[in-house]
Motif scaffolding. Sequence first.
Motif, PDB file in Angstrom:
ATOM      1  N   ASN A   2       5.440  -3.316  -0.503  1.00 42.09           N
ATOM      2  CA  ASN A   2       5.892  -3.206  -1.891  1.00 42.09           C
ATOM      3  C   ASN A   2       5.206  -4.226  -2.778  1.00 42.09           C
ATOM      4  O   ASN A   2       4.928  -5.340  -2.351  1.00 42.09           O
ATOM      5  N   THR A   3       4.983  -3.848  -4.035  1.00 42.17           N
ATOM      6  CA  THR A   3       4.631  -4.835  -5.038  1.00 42.17           C
ATOM      7  C   THR A   3       5.933  -5.223  -5.714  1.00 42.17           C
ATOM      8  O   THR A   3       6.605  -4.373  -6.300  1.00 42.17           O
ATOM      9  N   PRO A   4       6.329  -6.488  -5.602  1.00 44.54           N
ATOM     10  CA  PRO A   4       7.613  -6.894  -6.188  1.00 44.54           C
ATOM     11  C   PRO A   4       7.570  -6.789  -7.708  1.00 44.54           C
ATOM     12  O   PRO A   4       6.530  -6.956  -8.331  1.00 44.54           O
ATOM     13  N   ASN A   5       8.727  -6.484  -8.273  1.00 40.61           N
ATOM     14  CA  ASN A   5       8.865  -6.338  -9.714  1.00 40.61           C
ATOM     15  C   ASN A   5       9.226  -7.714 -10.301  1.00 40.61           C
ATOM     16  O   ASN A   5      10.395  -8.030 -10.500  1.00 40.61           O
ATOM     17  N   HIS A  73       7.452  -9.387  -0.875  1.00 42.16           N
ATOM     18  CA  HIS A  73       6.971  -8.008  -0.832  1.00 42.16           C
ATOM     19  C   HIS A  73       7.997  -7.041  -0.256  1.00 42.16           C
ATOM     20  O   HIS A  73       7.788  -5.832  -0.273  1.00 42.16           O
ATOM     21  N   PRO A  77      12.194  -2.249  -5.466  1.00 44.37           N
ATOM     22  CA  PRO A  77      11.643  -2.015  -6.812  1.00 44.37           C
ATOM     23  C   PRO A  77      12.717  -2.107  -7.904  1.00 44.37           C
ATOM     24  O   PRO A  77      12.406  -2.362  -9.055  1.00 44.37           O
ATOM     25  N   GLY A  98      -0.210 -15.062  -1.637  1.00 44.64           N
ATOM     26  CA  GLY A  98      -0.152 -13.623  -1.837  1.00 44.64           C
ATOM     27  C   GLY A  98       0.937 -13.118  -2.763  1.00 44.64           C
ATOM     28  O   GLY A  98       1.116 -11.911  -2.915  1.00 44.64           O
ATOM     29  N   VAL A  99       1.691 -14.022  -3.388  1.00 49.18           N
ATOM     30  CA  VAL A  99       2.707 -13.583  -4.348  1.00 49.18           C
ATOM     31  C   VAL A  99       1.971 -13.144  -5.624  1.00 49.18           C
ATOM     32  O   VAL A  99       1.202 -13.922  -6.184  1.00 49.18           O
ATOM     33  N   PRO A 100       2.190 -11.898  -6.068  1.00 45.48           N
ATOM     34  CA  PRO A 100       1.418 -11.363  -7.204  1.00 45.48           C
ATOM     35  C   PRO A 100       1.924 -11.875  -8.557  1.00 45.48           C
ATOM     36  O   PRO A 100       2.597 -11.166  -9.294  1.00 45.48           O
ATOM     37  N   LYS A 102       1.038 -12.921 -12.212  1.00 47.10           N
ATOM     38  CA  LYS A 102      -0.016 -12.686 -13.204  1.00 47.10           C
ATOM     39  C   LYS A 102       0.109 -13.624 -14.400  1.00 47.10           C
ATOM     40  O   LYS A 102      -0.858 -13.910 -15.079  1.00 47.10           O
TER      41      LYS A 102
END
Length: 162
Positions: A2-5, A73, A77, A98-100, A102
């Motif tokens: 998963n890409t975490p929200n 991850h 969602p 690796g935590v996305p 931005k």
Amino acid sequence: MNTPNIALVRIDNRMLHGQIAITWSHHAGGNLILVANDSASEDPVRQNLMDMAAPPGMATRYFSIQKTIDVIHKASPAQKIVMVVENPQDVLRMVKGGVPIKEVNVGNMHFSEGKKQIHKTVSVNQNDIDTFRELTELGVVCTIQRMPEEEKIEIMSAVNEG
């Protein structure tokens, strides 16, 4: 995987308090406040105090930096995560893990010995500056913004002016 929200990542050395719990979590549309901090993750008294600041119905979690890296991850969602961290070094550890992340909202970094004030609520030392520079080079947008209605100030321009 998963890409975490992740709705918001905020650096605030006060961690979870009313301003974050109410103003920022609602502004970001969050429904889960994740305090990513090694010492807070092991301090139930501190967690209970921070839980008191959370609005009714807002879930809170207290994870070490490594646990955040390991489990982020797996987040549903449906979880809109407002992440609170104490300092930019912890953000960098998570990004490298690796935590996305931005974008980072820099809220409060208190003045202490060896730091220079670059904004009314943000003071940095050379380690902080180097860390923000590295985060920026990794593509993470780092801005100072005390409250949602205030204009964002790019951290490196504040450093260069300060």
